[in-house]
Motif scaffolding. Structure first.
Motif, mmCIF file in Angstrom:
data_model
loop_
_atom_site.group_PDB
_atom_site.id
_atom_site.type_symbol
_atom_site.label_atom_id
_atom_site.label_comp_id
_atom_site.label_asym_id
_atom_site.label_seq_id
_atom_site.Cartn_x
_atom_site.Cartn_y
_atom_site.Cartn_z
ATOM 1 N N ILE A 178 0.803 -1.114 -0.112
ATOM 2 C CA ILE A 178 -0.031 -0.139 0.182
ATOM 3 C C ILE A 178 0.850 0.925 -0.033
ATOM 4 N N VAL A 179 0.576 2.178 -0.704
ATOM 5 C CA VAL A 179 1.356 3.428 -0.776
ATOM 6 C C VAL A 179 0.242 4.681 -1.038
ATOM 7 N N TYR A 180 0.586 5.848 -0.352
ATOM 8 C CA TYR A 180 -0.208 6.941 -0.377
ATOM 9 C C TYR A 180 0.616 8.067 -1.083
ATOM 10 N N ILE A 181 -0.152 8.298 -2.118
ATOM 11 C CA ILE A 181 0.298 9.178 -3.183
ATOM 12 C C ILE A 181 -0.260 10.925 -2.964
ATOM 13 N N ARG A 219 5.132 12.417 -4.868
ATOM 14 C CA ARG A 219 5.454 12.228 -3.506
ATOM 15 C C ARG A 219 4.780 11.148 -2.973
ATOM 16 N N TRP A 220 5.272 9.975 -2.134
ATOM 17 C CA TRP A 220 4.785 9.132 -1.803
ATOM 18 C C TRP A 220 5.316 8.763 -0.292
ATOM 19 N N ARG A 221 4.427 7.858 0.325
ATOM 20 C CA ARG A 221 4.719 7.345 1.606
ATOM 21 C C ARG A 221 3.995 6.113 1.924
ATOM 22 N N GLU A 222 4.445 5.471 2.932
ATOM 23 C CA GLU A 222 3.961 3.914 3.308
ATOM 24 C C GLU A 222 2.641 4.002 4.138
ATOM 25 N N THR A 223 2.832 5.067 4.999
ATOM 26 C CA THR A 223 1.747 5.084 6.191
ATOM 27 C C THR A 223 1.395 6.746 5.851
ATOM 28 N N GLU A 224 0.200 6.918 6.657
ATOM 29 C CA GLU A 224 -0.243 8.429 6.418
ATOM 30 C C GLU A 224 0.724 9.395 7.300
ATOM 31 N N ASP A 225 1.171 8.963 8.365
ATOM 32 C CA ASP A 225 2.012 9.848 9.033
ATOM 33 C C ASP A 225 3.356 9.921 8.900
ATOM 34 N N ALA A 226 4.220 9.227 7.746
ATOM 35 C CA ALA A 226 5.236 8.873 7.429
ATOM 36 C C ALA A 226 5.771 10.184 6.640
ATOM 37 N N PRO A 227 7.129 10.526 6.380
ATOM 38 C CA PRO A 227 7.511 11.653 5.877
ATOM 39 C C PRO A 227 7.399 11.207 4.215
ATOM 40 N N TRP A 228 7.128 12.355 3.379
ATOM 41 C CA TRP A 228 7.034 12.214 1.885
ATOM 42 C C TRP A 228 8.405 11.677 1.269
ATOM 43 N N LYS A 229 8.470 10.891 0.354
ATOM 44 C CA LYS A 229 9.593 10.375 -0.520
ATOM 45 C C LYS A 229 9.188 10.884 -1.733
ATOM 46 N N LEU A 230 10.070 10.861 -2.790
ATOM 47 C CA LEU A 230 9.962 11.104 -4.161
ATOM 48 C C LEU A 230 10.029 9.924 -5.109
#
Length: 286
Positions: A206-209, A226-237
């Motif tokens: 699951i990824v958040y975009i 910009r994506w992250r694996e959980t809703e409170d994780a920092p954004w990655k590119l």
């Protein structure tokens, strides 16, 4: 959805010489060196979806995404191809591939999303029952979209095709009723054709975009997710495409994807690929 009448996306600057020669005339001869197939017949209103020979020597192999990479007008001039707010090109998605006798088609026509049906004719392809969303865009994109939808109201003649064995991947050129030439290139997702991979090697995640793509630098300046694996994780590119996702600027997504490791990727490509399995959630504004 706005209903259109019965009917029914830029090539790099170094346009291959073989295509330039091929597009110099509507009377296109076979180009044996690049395994092109050509035909110079003209479709008529007698052509109906599902009738006639196949578009190429291959059979349907499921859903296919094709990008409009060049539009040469009948007078030889080139029509500029638009890009969406997040850089997306004009894409046609054929649910059963362009070699199928008939099927459904959807995509981005320059401004709006469209859906409809398609079918083979004796000389090419025909689009039918095309409807689209009604979003307003800058004038040049609206004008382009109107011209494209108008061209799709008449059958298109296949004047050349390049098989998937060719180095640049499979391409096809259709001629409109007005004599314009539309060149499409097959794509995986919205990006380039990817390396062949073993489907069994992929893992689901699951990824958040984020709702906005941002400017980033890879081998050049580009737009990244910009994506992250959980809703409170920092954004990655994320530098590559998300295959199967038609990203809408201003909409945040929760996606279920299959992640693949790509063996021996090109120097300018990622070693990881994401293929969309399901849109779990979408919400406007992030």
């Amino acid at each position: 959805m706005q209903k259109f009448q019965r009917s029914s996306p830029r090539l790099p600057a170094r346009f291959p010489a073989r295509f330039s020669a091929m597009l110099a005339s509507a009377a296109i001869a076979p180009l044996a060196a690049v395994a092109f197939l050509s035909a110079c017949t003209t479709t008529t209103t007698a052509d109906t979806p599902g009738a006639g020979a196949s578009l190429s020597q291959t059979q349907s192999d499921g859903p296919q995404r094709w990008e409009l990479v060049r539009w040469q007008q009948a007078d030889g001039g080139l029509r500029e191809l638009p890009r969406g707010d997040s850089g997306q090109p004009v894409i046609f998605e054929f649910n059963s591939g362009i070699d199928a006798a008939q099927g459904t088609v959807s995509g981005n026509s320059g401004c709006n999303r469209f859906t409809g049906s398609y079918g083979k004719t004796s000389t090419g392809i025909r689009f039918d029952k095309i409807a689209g969303t009604r979003m307003a865009c800058p004038g040049d994109r609206m004008a382009f979209e109107s011209a494209l939808l108008r061209a799709m109201q008449s059958p298109l003649t296949t004047v050349a095709s390049q098989p998937s064995a060719a180095p640049q991947g499979r391409q096809i050129i259709w001629k409109t009723a007005d004599g314009d030439l539309l060149q499409f290139a097959e794509r995986e997702g919205v990006g380039r054709r990817g390396a062949k991979i073993d489907a069994a090697s992929g893992t689901e995640k699951i990824v958040y975009i984020d709702s906005q793509r941002v400017e980033c630098t890879g081998v050049g300046r580009m737009q990244c997710y910009r994506w992250r694996e959980t809703e409170d994780a920092p954004w990655k590119l994320w530098y590559g495409p998300i295959e199967g996702l038609d990203f809408e600027q201003g909409v945040a997504y929760k996606l279920r994807v299959r992640e693949y490791q790509v063996p021996n990727p090109p120097a300018d490509a990622s070693s990881i690929r994401w293929q969309l399995l399901k849109v779990e959630e979408r919400r406007r504004g992030g």
